[in-house]
Design a protein around this motif. Sequence first.
Motif, PDB file in Angstrom:
ATOM      1  N   SER A 113       6.837   6.692   2.553  1.00 40.55           N
ATOM      2  CA  SER A 113       6.859   5.744   1.437  1.00 40.55           C
ATOM      3  C   SER A 113       6.007   4.505   1.712  1.00 40.55           C
ATOM      4  CB  SER A 113       8.303   5.315   1.131  1.00 40.55           C
ATOM      5  OG  SER A 113       8.879   4.658   2.252  1.00 40.55           O
ATOM      6  N   CYS A 114       5.405   4.429   2.891  1.00 42.60           N
ATOM      7  CA  CYS A 114       4.571   3.286   3.250  1.00 42.60           C
ATOM      8  C   CYS A 114       3.321   3.253   2.369  1.00 42.60           C
ATOM      9  CB  CYS A 114       4.176   3.367   4.718  1.00 42.60           C
ATOM     10  SG  CYS A 114       3.099   2.027   5.258  1.00 42.60           S
ATOM     11  N   SER A 115       2.950   2.059   1.904  1.00 44.29           N
ATOM     12  CA  SER A 115       1.789   1.915   1.027  1.00 44.29           C
ATOM     13  C   SER A 115       0.521   1.537   1.792  1.00 44.29           C
ATOM     14  CB  SER A 115       2.070   0.846  -0.038  1.00 44.29           C
ATOM     15  OG  SER A 115       2.253  -0.433   0.566  1.00 44.29           O
ATOM     16  N   ILE A 116       0.630   1.323   3.101  1.00 46.04           N
ATOM     17  CA  ILE A 116      -0.516   0.881   3.905  1.00 46.04           C
ATOM     18  C   ILE A 116      -0.972   2.031   4.786  1.00 46.04           C
ATOM     19  CG2 ILE A 116      -1.371  -0.831   5.554  1.00 46.04           C
ATOM     20  CD1 ILE A 116       0.928  -2.647   4.710  1.00 46.04           C
ATOM     21  N   SER A 117      -2.175   2.552   4.532  1.00 42.77           N
ATOM     22  CA  SER A 117      -2.678   3.678   5.310  1.00 42.77           C
ATOM     23  C   SER A 117      -3.737   3.267   6.326  1.00 42.77           C
ATOM     24  CB  SER A 117      -3.262   4.738   4.374  1.00 42.77           C
ATOM     25  OG  SER A 117      -4.336   4.199   3.616  1.00 42.77           O
ATOM     26  N   ASP A 118      -4.301   2.076   6.176  1.00 46.12           N
ATOM     27  CA  ASP A 118      -5.423   1.667   7.031  1.00 46.12           C
ATOM     28  C   ASP A 118      -5.097   0.410   7.846  1.00 46.12           C
ATOM     29  OD1 ASP A 118      -7.056   3.742   6.052  1.00 46.12           O
ATOM     30  OD2 ASP A 118      -7.583   2.545   4.303  1.00 46.12           O
ATOM     31  N   PHE A 119      -3.856   0.299   8.303  1.00 44.71           N
ATOM     32  CA  PHE A 119      -3.456  -0.913   9.016  1.00 44.71           C
ATOM     33  C   PHE A 119      -4.299  -1.159  10.257  1.00 44.71           C
ATOM     34  CE2 PHE A 119      -0.936  -2.987  12.357  1.00 44.71           C
ATOM     35  CZ  PHE A 119      -0.712  -4.215  11.739  1.00 44.71           C
ATOM     36  N   GLU A 120      -4.628  -0.111  11.005  1.00 43.36           N
ATOM     37  CA  GLU A 120      -5.373  -0.303  12.248  1.00 43.36           C
ATOM     38  C   GLU A 120      -6.764  -0.881  11.988  1.00 43.36           C
ATOM     39  OE1 GLU A 120      -4.050  -0.238  15.062  1.00 43.36           O
ATOM     40  OE2 GLU A 120      -2.174   0.751  14.533  1.00 43.36           O
ATOM     41  N   GLU A 121      -7.386  -0.528  10.870  1.00 50.28           N
ATOM     42  CA  GLU A 121      -8.648  -1.155  10.493  1.00 50.28           C
ATOM     43  C   GLU A 121      -8.412  -2.591  10.041  1.00 50.28           C
ATOM     44  OE1 GLU A 121      -7.772   1.880   9.505  1.00 50.28           O
ATOM     45  OE2 GLU A 121      -9.499   3.232   9.374  1.00 50.28           O
ATOM     46  N   HIS A 122      -7.389  -2.758   9.189  1.00 46.90           N
ATOM     47  CA  HIS A 122      -7.124  -4.083   8.625  1.00 46.90           C
ATOM     48  C   HIS A 122      -6.879  -5.137   9.705  1.00 46.90           C
ATOM     49  CE1 HIS A 122      -5.540  -2.219   4.585  1.00 46.90           C
ATOM     50  NE2 HIS A 122      -6.835  -2.029   4.778  1.00 46.90           N
ATOM     51  N   ILE A 123      -6.060  -4.804  10.697  1.00 48.22           N
ATOM     52  CA  ILE A 123      -5.620  -5.818  11.655  1.00 48.22           C
ATOM     53  C   ILE A 123      -6.769  -6.355  12.500  1.00 48.22           C
ATOM     54  CG2 ILE A 123      -5.049  -4.211  13.528  1.00 48.22           C
ATOM     55  CD1 ILE A 123      -3.148  -7.420  12.446  1.00 48.22           C
ATOM     56  N   GLN A 124      -7.897  -5.673  12.504  1.00 52.95           N
ATOM     57  CA  GLN A 124      -9.054  -6.155  13.255  1.00 52.95           C
ATOM     58  C   GLN A 124      -9.893  -7.158  12.462  1.00 52.95           C
ATOM     59  OE1 GLN A 124     -11.281  -3.057  15.450  1.00 52.95           O
ATOM     60  NE2 GLN A 124      -9.832  -1.600  14.588  1.00 52.95           N
ATOM     61  N   MET A 125      -9.605  -7.321  11.189  1.00 54.05           N
ATOM     62  CA  MET A 125     -10.424  -8.146  10.321  1.00 54.05           C
ATOM     63  C   MET A 125      -9.947  -9.597  10.327  1.00 54.05           C
ATOM     64  SD  MET A 125     -12.239  -5.593   9.499  1.00 54.05           S
ATOM     65  CE  MET A 125     -13.332  -6.200   8.240  1.00 54.05           C
ATOM     66  N   LYS A 126     -10.896 -10.504  10.336  1.00 54.73           N
ATOM     67  CA  LYS A 126     -10.586 -11.932  10.406  1.00 54.73           C
ATOM     68  C   LYS A 126      -9.733 -12.387   9.235  1.00 54.73           C
ATOM     69  CE  LYS A 126     -12.779 -16.503  10.645  1.00 54.73           C
ATOM     70  NZ  LYS A 126     -14.070 -17.251  10.623  1.00 54.73           N
ATOM     71  N   ALA A 127     -10.061 -11.951   8.026  1.00 53.12           N
ATOM     72  CA  ALA A 127      -9.317 -12.368   6.842  1.00 53.12           C
ATOM     73  C   ALA A 127      -7.856 -11.945   6.933  1.00 53.12           C
ATOM     74  CB  ALA A 127      -9.960 -11.792   5.581  1.00 53.12           C
ATOM     75  N   VAL A 128      -7.618 -10.773   7.484  1.00 50.90           N
ATOM     76  CA  VAL A 128      -6.253 -10.268   7.623  1.00 50.90           C
ATOM     77  C   VAL A 128      -5.498 -11.072   8.674  1.00 50.90           C
ATOM     78  CG1 VAL A 128      -4.872  -8.292   8.385  1.00 50.90           C
ATOM     79  CG2 VAL A 128      -6.814  -7.963   6.822  1.00 50.90           C
ATOM     80  N   GLN A 129      -6.112 -11.310   9.800  1.00 52.59           N
ATOM     81  CA  GLN A 129      -5.458 -12.065  10.869  1.00 52.59           C
ATOM     82  C   GLN A 129      -5.087 -13.472  10.417  1.00 52.59           C
ATOM     83  OE1 GLN A 129      -8.296 -11.863  14.051  1.00 52.59           O
ATOM     84  NE2 GLN A 129      -8.103  -9.651  14.294  1.00 52.59           N
ATOM     85  N   GLU A 130      -5.946 -14.079   9.605  1.00 54.57           N
ATOM     86  CA  GLU A 130      -5.681 -15.445   9.133  1.00 54.57           C
ATOM     87  C   GLU A 130      -4.570 -15.488   8.086  1.00 54.57           C
ATOM     88  OE1 GLU A 130     -10.134 -17.417   9.789  1.00 54.57           O
ATOM     89  OE2 GLU A 130      -9.489 -16.793   7.777  1.00 54.57           O
TER      90      GLU A 130
END
Length: 294
Positions: free
Chosen positions: A25-42
């Motif tokens: 039921s998780c809606s996030i499939s690309d978390f490992e890519e996302h967490i490397q991005m500056k916008a996401v970390q901020e």
Amino acid sequence: MQKSPIKNKKEIKEIRQLLIEIGDSCSISDFEEHIQMKAVQESMRLWRDTDTLAGFGYVDEYCNLWFETKTGKNLPALEDEIIAWGIHCLRLRNNYSGTNDPLDHCCSAANTHRQELLLRNGFTQGIQRSLTFTRHLREPVQVFPFPPGYIWRSVNQYDSIESLVALHQAAFGTENMTVEYRRAMMNTPQYQQELDLVAVAPDGALAAFCVCGFDDEARLTGFTDPIGTHPDHQQKGLAKSLVSTGMMLLANSGTQKVELGTSSENIPMQRLALSLGFDLTAEILWYSKAVPPD
């Protein structure tokens, strides 16, 4: 609930564990890519109930809000607060850049709770949907031949990230793929360079691509997207040859089923999936909310 920015790798592990607990039921499939991005970390914020991670949320560089809450913690107040944080983050970005970008979010067509939540918070449903096609590998995979003069190979050390990004951008006619995001894709724990496939034209130019890999640690579920063909090499069957080659490689690794994602607007890709024996198995709905700058 206490809200805080992400501080260390231990908290990232907590998020990964929460995503595992949520399961299908998780809606996030690309978390490992996302967490490397500056916008996401901020923009990442964690909500805790005493010492327990109750939920988290962030806004990626494409103005998409992503969030999840712990099973049993789907409290309207917590979810509303996460959405309010996403709106706040994007408003700050719009103020800084002078843009008027809306905040987007997606959820499964079967997730009526999330749909009601979004509507209650002022989101409107868009026309476009994200589609998931699935092909079980019980039967042998038919690999379609490449046109004369074309070959396939895995990405290697001589392929610059810039050249792979240029191929992607040309294929889709957008600049959504960036060097930063392509590098993030290649730095995820599940990335398999031997399954990152390209088609090479007779003159040596990169003509098409298909990024394959595994969705689970047991490698029982694989994927064969994103897929794209350079405009100079379209209408030659390269995508069908590459995807079927990727399916064969995944099947040889013991994968039991393969998934392929595309947009409801991408009719050629839908036809390709159906021609290769895929069935439509899931739909993701997209919602949007206007976030004008102050």
